[in-house]
Design a protein around this motif. Structure first.
Motif, PDB file in Angstrom:
ATOM      1  N   LYS A 421       0.827  -1.205   0.000  1.00 16.27           N
ATOM      2  CA  LYS A 421       0.000   0.000   0.000  1.00 16.27           C
ATOM      3  C   LYS A 421       0.863   1.257   0.000  1.00 16.27           C
ATOM      4  CE  LYS A 421      -3.733  -2.292   2.549  1.00 16.27           C
ATOM      5  NZ  LYS A 421      -4.368  -2.423   3.881  1.00 16.27           N
ATOM      6  N   ALA A 422       1.978   1.210   0.733  1.00 20.39           N
ATOM      7  CA  ALA A 422       2.849   2.382   0.851  1.00 20.39           C
ATOM      8  C   ALA A 422       3.496   2.746  -0.482  1.00 20.39           C
ATOM      9  CB  ALA A 422       3.923   2.133   1.906  1.00 20.39           C
ATOM     10  N   ILE A 423       3.912   1.723  -1.253  1.00 22.75           N
ATOM     11  CA  ILE A 423       4.545   1.980  -2.552  1.00 22.75           C
ATOM     12  C   ILE A 423       3.580   2.729  -3.463  1.00 22.75           C
ATOM     13  CG2 ILE A 423       5.373   0.876  -4.664  1.00 22.75           C
ATOM     14  CD1 ILE A 423       6.613  -1.308  -2.962  1.00 22.75           C
ATOM     15  N   CYS A 424       2.318   2.290  -3.475  1.00 20.53           N
ATOM     16  CA  CYS A 424       1.315   2.945  -4.307  1.00 20.53           C
ATOM     17  C   CYS A 424       1.006   4.352  -3.800  1.00 20.53           C
ATOM     18  CB  CYS A 424       0.048   2.096  -4.337  1.00 20.53           C
ATOM     19  SG  CYS A 424      -1.219   2.703  -5.473  1.00 20.53           S
ATOM     20  N   LYS A 425       0.941   4.500  -2.502  1.00 23.22           N
ATOM     21  CA  LYS A 425       0.638   5.804  -1.904  1.00 23.22           C
ATOM     22  C   LYS A 425       1.738   6.815  -2.189  1.00 23.22           C
ATOM     23  CE  LYS A 425      -0.946   7.843   2.450  1.00 23.22           C
ATOM     24  NZ  LYS A 425      -1.189   7.591   3.907  1.00 23.22           N
ATOM     25  N   ASP A 426       2.974   6.316  -2.265  1.00 20.98           N
ATOM     26  CA  ASP A 426       4.122   7.204  -2.502  1.00 20.98           C
ATOM     27  C   ASP A 426       4.042   7.894  -3.863  1.00 20.98           C
ATOM     28  OD1 ASP A 426       5.192   6.678  -0.052  1.00 20.98           O
ATOM     29  OD2 ASP A 426       6.638   5.167  -0.752  1.00 20.98           O
ATOM     30  N   ILE A 427       3.384   7.236  -4.839  1.00 22.07           N
ATOM     31  CA  ILE A 427       3.256   7.859  -6.161  1.00 22.07           C
ATOM     32  C   ILE A 427       1.867   8.486  -6.336  1.00 22.07           C
ATOM     33  CG2 ILE A 427       4.970   6.344  -7.228  1.00 22.07           C
ATOM     34  CD1 ILE A 427       2.703   4.696  -8.418  1.00 22.07           C
ATOM     35  N   GLY A 428       1.181   8.645  -5.202  1.00 21.27           N
ATOM     36  CA  GLY A 428      -0.100   9.338  -5.216  1.00 21.27           C
ATOM     37  C   GLY A 428      -1.254   8.540  -5.776  1.00 21.27           C
ATOM     38  N   GLY A 429      -1.174   7.206  -5.656  1.00 17.13           N
ATOM     39  CA  GLY A 429      -2.219   6.359  -6.209  1.00 17.13           C
ATOM     40  C   GLY A 429      -3.014   5.601  -5.174  1.00 17.13           C
ATOM     41  N   THR A 430      -3.989   4.826  -5.653  1.00 14.81           N
ATOM     42  CA  THR A 430      -4.813   3.971  -4.796  1.00 14.81           C
ATOM     43  C   THR A 430      -4.622   2.528  -5.242  1.00 14.81           C
ATOM     44  OG1 THR A 430      -6.471   5.728  -4.610  1.00 14.81           O
ATOM     45  CG2 THR A 430      -7.138   3.499  -3.965  1.00 14.81           C
ATOM     46  N   CYS A 431      -4.285   1.661  -4.321  1.00  7.26           N
ATOM     47  CA  CYS A 431      -4.014   0.262  -4.640  1.00  7.26           C
ATOM     48  C   CYS A 431      -5.324  -0.523  -4.714  1.00  7.26           C
ATOM     49  CB  CYS A 431      -3.092  -0.341  -3.577  1.00  7.26           C
ATOM     50  SG  CYS A 431      -2.087  -1.721  -4.176  1.00  7.26           S
TER      51      CYS A 431
END
Length: 477
Positions: A421-431
């Motif tokens: 979840k953190a990797i996706c959040k780091d690029i401003g996305g929703t997993c």
């Protein structure tokens, strides 16, 4: 049944109870505590901690052959193992919180610690299995499996359901009870371990067992194991054990974790399984009665169908799981499903254990019974790693990034763990999970289970239970 045999049954229940506590932690509550932070692949790594219980055959000849005559053949192992288990639980209680604060970076250490704890409990189990054969009379031997069911299940559910319920802040606030921490729970059981161990050491005298050639040599016991494994009917039984539980492996390994992932509260799950506990005890007692006579495997065979059917129901429950909070009617339905599933499981466990007790040769102590129980346990353990790995492998996850009126989908490894979840959040996305591998793994397991049951298990089991007890014995050189 005499009073002395009843006391022996109580003792066996207590000794199996002490085994069930670390198993309940390693197989039950710890994965649920870690579920919110780890992927299924990481949970598969932690699942390796339960493997020693299925591999205890490797060192059972040593436990069966090496002992101090002044202490007793079984107490020579039970006493030190329980003392070390108590000490290790005390050590874990002082360090577990810092490990759980950042589980993603401590998976290897958590796995190592609990692997050691399960290994010690497995060693104690070898000695207790051997002691059960001489503590009870030949007529009462079928109740040894009942003692194992009651003891193991009580310890397992204390560490799983009772602990998860009282560990929940919501449960503690609702019922006005203090919240039970993992550290406090481990300290309590370390004291119990010390108390039972001291009682065994000073107040319980162990009767001497008749010596055999195998008792004199560890090498002789390993040769005996190899001789047992060379028996054709034992080889058939081993094949049955290794693949018998594949049909409901996905349900047992992942269904509860999936429900928690969809919003089912841990404490509600704990309550459901806690309500089920008396039914498990009743199931164990009934199965012990059903397993007596000429066809001890009959209840074990019959229980396959409801177990596979209930595994299908569990998959559908996960698929149509309602948005929390769940209704009372749905919760009651979950409780009924849990009770029926565990009842069928208990019938199978007691049935096959009674069959093992019936065919095991007492002259080889616990080794014969441990050999058969090892393959039973292995059949339920080895698929778990593949199931949890398969859930991630067959899942398709994407990280949806919105910006400037456009939505871009980036492939992600998984959307379950904190890391994913953190990797996706780091690029401003929703997993988002597009395809859940749980359903694919469930379908594979159930399809294999049905085919293997009809084509191999049923005809083989009927053939094996018709054999006379004498053909299961191995001649000593």
């Amino acid at each position: 049944m005499s009073a002395s045999y009843k006391r022996s049954m109580v003792l066996l229940c207590v000794l199996y109870l002490i085994q069930g506590v670390p198993l309940g932690l390693a197989l039950g509550s710890i994965p649920f505590l870690l579920k919110e932070h780890l992927s299924y692949s990481q949970l598969a790594t932690f699942a390796l901690s339960s493997y020693p219980y299925s591999l205890k055959l490797l060192w059972s000849p040593i436990v069966d052959s090496v002992f101090f005559k002044s202490v007793g053949r079984r107490k020579s192992w039970i006493v030190p193992m329980q003392f070390i288990v108590g000490s290790l639980m005390l050590y874990i209680s002082l360090n577990v919180q810092k490990l759980l604060d950042d589980p993603g970076n401590n998976v290897a250490e958590l796995t190592t610690i609990f692997t050691l704890l399960v290994t010690l409990s497995a060693t104690q189990d070898i000695a207790v299995d051997g002691w059960a054969l001489t503590l009870l009379s030949q007529e009462c031997l079928s109740y040894a499996s009942t003692c194992q069911t009651i003891g193991l299940n009580t310890g397992f559910f204390a560490s799983f359901t009772v602990f998860l319920a009282f560990n929940s802040e919501t449960f503690a606030e609702k019922w006005g009870v203090p919240r039970l921490t993992l550290s406090g729970y481990l300290r309590f059981w370390s004291i119990v371990c010390y108390a039972v161990t001291l009682w065994l050491l000073f107040f319980k005298k162990e009767d001497k067992e008749p010596a055999t050639e195998a008792d004199m040599s560890i090498k002789g016991v390993y040769k005996t194991i190899w001789s047992i494994c060379k028996l054709k009917h034992v080889q058939l039984l081993i094949i049955v054990h290794l693949f018998a539980k594949v049909g409901f492996a996905a349900n047992e390994a992942a269904s509860s974790l999936k429900m928690v992932e969809k919003g089912f509260r841990r404490e509600d799950l704990a309550i459901a399984v806690l309500i089920d506990f008396p039914f498990q005890i009743a199931g164990g007692w009934l199965a012990a009665k059903w397993s007596r006579g000429d066809r001890p495997l009959r209840p074990w065979i019959y229980a396959f169908w409801p177990r596979i059917g209930l595994a299908l129901v569990a998959t559908l429950i996960v698929y149509w799981f309602p948005t929390p909070p769940i209704s009372t009617g749905f919760f009651v339905f979950l409780i009924i499903h849990t009770v029926l599933s565990s009842f069928a499981s208990t019938v199978q466990f007691v049935g096959i254990s009674a069959f093992h007790t019936r065919v095991s040769d007492p002259l080889i102590g616990g080794t014969y019974m441990t050999l058969l129980n090892t393959f039973t346990n292995m059949g339920g353990t080895w698929p778990k790693w593949f199931v949890l790995k398969g859930v991630d492998l067959f899942s398709v996850a994407t990280c949806k990034v919105s910006g400037a009126g456009l939505e871009v989908a980036v492939k992600a490894a998984e959307c379950v763990s904190d890391h994913g979840k953190a990797i996706c959040k780091d690029i401003g996305g929703t997993c988002v999970t597009e395809q859940d591998g749980y359903y694919i793994v469930s379908a594979i397991c159930m399809t294999f289970g049905i085919i293997f049951l009809i084509a191999f298990i049923v005809p083989t089991a009927r053939k094996l239970q018709a054999l006379p007890t004498s053909v299961w014995r191995v001649k000593m050189n």
